[in-house]
Structures are given as C-alpha cells and as structure tokens.
Scaffold this motif. Structure first.
Motif, PDB file in Angstrom:
ATOM      1  N   GLY A   1      45.112  34.711  52.287  1.00  0.00           N
ATOM      2  CA  GLY A   1      45.732  33.370  52.674  1.00  0.00           C
ATOM      3  C   GLY A   1      45.590  32.663  50.971  1.00  0.00           C
ATOM      4  N   PHE A   2      44.733  32.996  49.541  1.00  0.00           N
ATOM      5  CA  PHE A   2      44.429  31.927  49.281  1.00  0.00           C
ATOM      6  C   PHE A   2      44.279  32.497  47.668  1.00  0.00           C
ATOM      7  N   GLU A   3      44.216  31.362  46.414  1.00  0.00           N
ATOM      8  CA  GLU A   3      44.801  32.138  45.838  1.00  0.00           C
ATOM      9  C   GLU A   3      43.640  31.146  44.695  1.00  0.00           C
ATOM     10  N   PRO A   4      43.953  31.523  43.569  1.00  0.00           N
ATOM     11  CA  PRO A   4      42.417  31.323  42.183  1.00  0.00           C
ATOM     12  C   PRO A   4      43.119  29.931  42.551  1.00  0.00           C
ATOM     13  N   ARG A   5      41.953  29.086  42.213  1.00  0.00           N
ATOM     14  CA  ARG A   5      41.374  27.419  42.098  1.00  0.00           C
ATOM     15  C   ARG A   5      42.291  26.981  41.115  1.00  0.00           C
ATOM     16  N   SER A   6      41.682  27.842  39.692  1.00  0.00           N
ATOM     17  CA  SER A   6      42.254  27.960  38.634  1.00  0.00           C
ATOM     18  C   SER A   6      42.582  29.162  37.945  1.00  0.00           C
ATOM     19  N   ARG A   7      43.834  29.329  37.854  1.00  0.00           N
ATOM     20  CA  ARG A   7      44.393  30.536  37.538  1.00  0.00           C
ATOM     21  C   ARG A   7      44.305  31.077  36.116  1.00  0.00           C
ATOM     22  N   ARG A   8      44.003  29.907  35.586  1.00  0.00           N
ATOM     23  CA  ARG A   8      43.577  30.582  33.507  1.00  0.00           C
ATOM     24  C   ARG A   8      42.241  30.666  33.965  1.00  0.00           C
ATOM     25  N   ASP A   9      41.458  30.391  34.703  1.00  0.00           N
ATOM     26  CA  ASP A   9      40.186  30.755  34.492  1.00  0.00           C
ATOM     27  C   ASP A   9      39.766  31.845  35.421  1.00  0.00           C
ATOM     28  N   TRP A  10      40.713  32.401  36.566  1.00  0.00           N
ATOM     29  CA  TRP A  10      40.277  33.589  36.967  1.00  0.00           C
ATOM     30  C   TRP A  10      40.900  34.616  36.072  1.00  0.00           C
ATOM     31  N   ASP A  11      42.303  34.200  35.656  1.00  0.00           N
ATOM     32  CA  ASP A  11      42.618  35.320  33.961  1.00  0.00           C
ATOM     33  C   ASP A  11      42.061  35.563  33.082  1.00  0.00           C
ATOM     34  N   SER A  12      41.056  34.431  33.171  1.00  0.00           N
ATOM     35  CA  SER A  12      39.977  34.922  31.780  1.00  0.00           C
ATOM     36  C   SER A  12      38.699  35.317  32.059  1.00  0.00           C
ATOM     37  N   GLY A  13      38.639  35.674  33.611  1.00  0.00           N
ATOM     38  CA  GLY A  13      37.347  36.717  34.152  1.00  0.00           C
ATOM     39  C   GLY A  13      36.637  35.833  34.293  1.00  0.00           C
TER      40      GLY A  13
END
Length: 565
Positions: free
Chosen positions: A147-159
C-alpha cells in the motif's frame, strides 16, 4: 542479571561501551531500555539510534539463558537467568557498538562467542525509512510495505532509502479501509505505540479501526495471541524474517487491500465491509466452478434456517444474471487447515485451544444432526470447512453439499458422491450411502488431524505405510496413543488424559461399520465426561493407499463421482 529502569528511584541499569579496545573509560555507545510507548531495548551512539531488539512478545527461546520481562508502575526491566548454573556467560557492548554474548569454556580457558546482536545490514536502525521494510535476502534489501511507494523514486533507485515510503492512497478513515496482515517481521519501533494487555486481537482491530490516527496493530503476546499493541505514528525499522518473526496488521485504504481470502470449488471468497463498518466474507460462484446453481440454492436454503455459535452465519445472498453471491460473517482467522497444517501457525494452537475446537465442532454437528429444525448431513466436513473467529472458536461452513432430511429419515443413497478423499466414510465413498454416521466418520478423521497436526491423506511415517487412521490405531493397540500428539504442543499445557480420551473417541468415530460409530450426542457426552468408553475396532480405510491407489496426489480436493446402481 537485570537490564532496565527502577521508576521509583530513577536507578537505570544499562550497558556502556568502552572508549577503545585498550581504553576502558566510557565510550559513545549505550544499550538501555527505552520507556517510551511500549518499552524495548535501544542501542544508541550518542543520541542517535543504531539498533533495537524489538518489543517483548513472550517468545524468546534460548538454550543458554531465559528471559523475563517486567513492566509495571515501579519497574521496567529484562532479566536474564542462566538455564545451566554451571555455565559462565557475559554480555559485552564493545567500542564499535557491537553487542555480543560470550560463554566460558573451562577446558580451554577461553571465552567463546555465542551470539552477536547485529547480524547484517537490515539490523541498522531505520535503514529503509518510514513505512519501508528490509529483507536481507533481496537485492536491494529495502522495499515499501504493502500500500506504499517510495517518497522519492529517484533517491530510492540510487540507493538512498532514508526518505522511506508514503501511502499510495490517503483515504484511510471512514471510507471502507481495513487491515492487511504483514507476516514474519520485526515489529516497528514502538516509541509511538500504546498497549492493552487485556484485549484480544479482535478488540485490538476494532479499537484501531475507530481511531483514524492508528496506523497498525498486533498481538502483544505471541505465545497465546493475547494483548494488544497499537501504533499511532510512522512505522519505522521493519524487517522481514524467513522464520520466527511476528505478524502485524497495517491500516490500508480499501483500494489497496488485497481482500481475496481464498478460493475453493465454489469460487473465490473476498473480504468486504458494510457501510456501518461490519466486516463480511463474500463468496462468489465462479463460472468455472465445479459446483452450480443447485449447490448455491442448497446452501442458501440450508444455512438460512440455522442459528448456532459453531456454524457460520449467512448474512445475505444475491442472484443477478450470471452473478451468484453469498455473504457470510467474516472469520478473521480463516480455516482451521491454515493453522494445524502449517509449520509456524500450528505452534499457536496449544492443547486447551485444540480441545476447545474439537468440542466446538462436535456441538455444531450435534445441532445439525439433532437439535436444529431440520436434520442436516454436511457431507464435506474437513479442516478447510471449519473457520475460526477472533477468539479461535470453530464454525462449520460450506453447506453446498449438505442434504436435508425430514421426519425420522437418517440415511440416503446417491449416484453423485461428493466430498473429499481422506474424510469420506467407506460406505459413502464406495456405495454412495450417506447418513449422520458418515459425518461422524469425517469428524473422527478431523479430530485426529487436529491432535496430530498432519493430514490423514498423504500421511507418511517411516515405520509403516498406514494413513493417519492406521497410525493412530497402531499406537492405540500398542498402548501409547499419546504419541499421536503434535510434538509442537507436548511441552505446553496439554492434559494427557484429555488427549488420550480424544484419540479414543476419534477411533470410535472412524470404525468400519456405521452401526459401530457413536452419534454426535454420545460424542459430546464422551468428550465432556469421564464415562467408560467402549473399545474401538479397526478403523475404516485402515490403509487408504490400497483403496485409492490410483490417486497419488496428496493435495486436498473435493470430488464428485457417479456410481452405478
């Protein structure tokens, strides 16, 4: 050894690291009880949290030492007691912030490392941020809770996972929201939690649902499912385990809930919510179902007239064109099979709970056979057709195959044999003859499965080729019926005389001839009193594999056979 806080005097027992390996003065790390919310032990570097143990849940098995957790108005502490007083053990917080326990080996005169608290990267506090979860077996290890998704996809994908996750849907108050079970985890940080030790899990869910600021809940004590732990802030520092974790329930919007509860021969079953907040189970007839309109109508006509605490209650039904739907009361703990045949869940069913379930099913069958307005034979009694409510009370369900008898009729014949291999009586499976005694046979099989924790069909034992019935019969004849008992509950509050009596009654129920089996009124009496029991004879389908050797699958299936007359 105690580790914790005396609230009366303010005296606090905790560990402090050394400054360096060669400098014993106080360093920057501490390991101490955090009294906020529901207390747990936190390791900090200065004021920054680095690691936490997770809240006490009543289960901390350990061969070296035992735990005790005391939490009252005067004190909050853990106490560690050595199981073997001859063992010498010490716990150390080193200058790098690593918590380790050592045991002394006298023969070699050395300290041996027994355990290290921080085992991997997922033990780093809050690695995945709010509403994130860490799984060391994944790459990358961080993911978002359901039910949740990354707050910042860019930060998440960069680790960079520190920002955590946010809800996909903010509508989680008063618009059909519910809870999703998250299994086998380290529970979230409890500093924003509250608890109630007297609530059961059902009351816990209802309390959380009424408060829009409540984000999740769980049982306080895993050993018996008692108590209630509620979270009222961000869920931080969740990690997944492959085993030995704890379950909790997270609040989600209706659109984010995975509401499918299961699927049987009839079709899928979904969870729903009425406008007033009452939960329901919605059973929808599949177009590809092995059951049809007749079974649907039969279930409605049968169960609509039944009212008993050990039968699932029908709340409504609907037929519109090709859509056929039955609406039942919601059973949160699903089917009995999900507990007794699951390696982890079966540990939650101690003997008193199993005995309660055995008695409850017996009373439900007695009502069907004798005390209801109609005499009803279920014809498909099995573990998956016994549902469990919030308090683990059993309720018989699925009346699509049931037959209604009128007057003094007690048996019938059919060309269409329906039921499930492993539960069917010999006279029904072979000749199509069914009666209240065929239900009694199914009940006997089910009782042995509840006691043993294994299915009758597909049962394997290294010493013989018998099914579960044959195994129980063999042990009974050898004078050691208690060996049928599930090993996971032998160390709990089991009562040997009750276990042996239940096995004895089950063997009476599965005798070859229907005339030799007791009726359910006698079964209820035998389970609830100390009356002398007759000796059972050899059970029907003593070795099931020889009867149905053409069927090799061990999966539970509902069957329909046409037999010649």
């Amino acid at each position: 050894m105690k580790l914790g806080l005396d609230r009366r005097t303010g005296f606090d027992r905790y560990l402090t690291s050394s400054k360096a390996a060669d400098d014993p003065s106080s360093g920057g790390f501490t390991y101490r009880i955090d009294p906020r919310g529901y207390p747990e032990i936190i390791q900090r570097e200065g004021s920054t949290e680095r690691y936490r143990t997770g809240p006490w849940n009543g289960l901390r098995p350990n061969p070296i030492y035992t735990y005790e957790f005391v939490y009252n108005s005067d004190q909050i502490f853990y106490r560690f007691d050595l199981a073997d007083k001859s063992v010498i053990s010490r716990m150390v917080l080193d200058n790098e912030g690593i918590l380790q326990r050592f045991t002394w080996t006298a023969s070699s005169r050395t300290w041996n490392l027994y355990l290290t608290a921080q085992m991997d990267n997922c033990d780093r506090y809050g690695l995945c941020g709010p509403y994130g979860s860490c799984n060391i077996n994944n790459s990358p290890p961080c993911g978002c809770l359901i039910g949740f998704e990354p707050r910042s996809r860019r930060d998440w994908d960069s680790g960079d996972w520190a920002g955590g996750c946010v809800r996909r849907n903010d509508s989680v108050c008063g618009v059909g929201e519910g809870f999703q079970r998250i299994v086998s985890v380290k529970l979230p940080d409890t500093n924003t939690s509250s608890y109630n030790s007297s609530m059961d899990l059902g009351e816990c869910e209802a309390t959380c649902l009424r408060d829009c600021s409540c984000t999740a809940y769980s049982a306080l004590n895993v050993s018996d499912g008692s108590g209630c732990l509620l979270w009222f802030g961000d869920l931080v520092d969740v990690r997944h385990y492959t085993e030995d974790g704890q379950d909790f329930f997270i609040r989600l919007a209706a659109s984010d809930l995975g509401r499918k509860l299961g699927e049987g021969g009839f079709g899928p079953v979904y969870k729903g919510v009425f406008k007033d907040g009452q939960e329901m189970a919605v059973k929808r007839l599949s177009k590809d179902s092995t059951q049809g309109l007749d079974e649907f109508k039969n279930e409605v006509k049968t169960i609509a007239k039944l009212q008993h605490r050990n039968l699932v209650k029908l709340l409504g039904c609907c037929i519109e064109k090709e859509e056929k739907v039955l609406i039942y009361e919601y059973m949160p703990n699903k089917g009995l099979d999900a507990f007794i045949f699951d390696q982890k869940q079966r540990k939650l069913l101690d003997w008193p709970m199993r005995f309660q379930i055995i008695n409850g099913i017996a009373r439900g069958l007695l009502y069907l056979h004798q005390d209801s307005r109609l005499r009803i034979i279920h014809r498909d009694l099995k573990a998956s057709n016994v549902l469990l409510d919030y308090n683990m009370n059993p309720k018989i369900s699925d009346f699509g195959m049931a037959r209604i008898f009128g007057g003094n009729q007690t048996q019938g014949n059919t060309r269409r044999v329906v039921g499930t291999y492993g539960y069917m009586s010999p006279e029904y499976a072979i000749d199509g003859q069914f009666s209240i005694k065929s239900d009694v046979f199914s009940y006997g099989v089910l009782v042995l499965e509840i006691i043993c924790g294994k299915r009758n069909r597909g049962f394997y034992h290294e010493d013989h080729n018998h099914n579960l019935l044959g195994h129980a019969w063999r042990l009974y004849k050898e004078g050691k019926p208690e060996e049928v008992m599930d090993e996971t509950v032998k160390d709990s509050s089991w009562v040997l005389s009750e276990v042996v009596r239940c096995i004895h009654v089950a063997l009476l129920c599965v005798q070859q001839g229907p005339e030799d089996r007791p009726n359910m009124s006698n079964v209820v009496l035998m389970l609830s009193s100390d009356i002398l029991l007759p000796e059972p004879t050899e059970p029907g389908f003593f070795t099931e594999r020889k009867v149905f050797e053409q069927e090799s699958s061990t999966n539970e299936i509902t069957i329909t056979l046409l037999t010649a007359r």
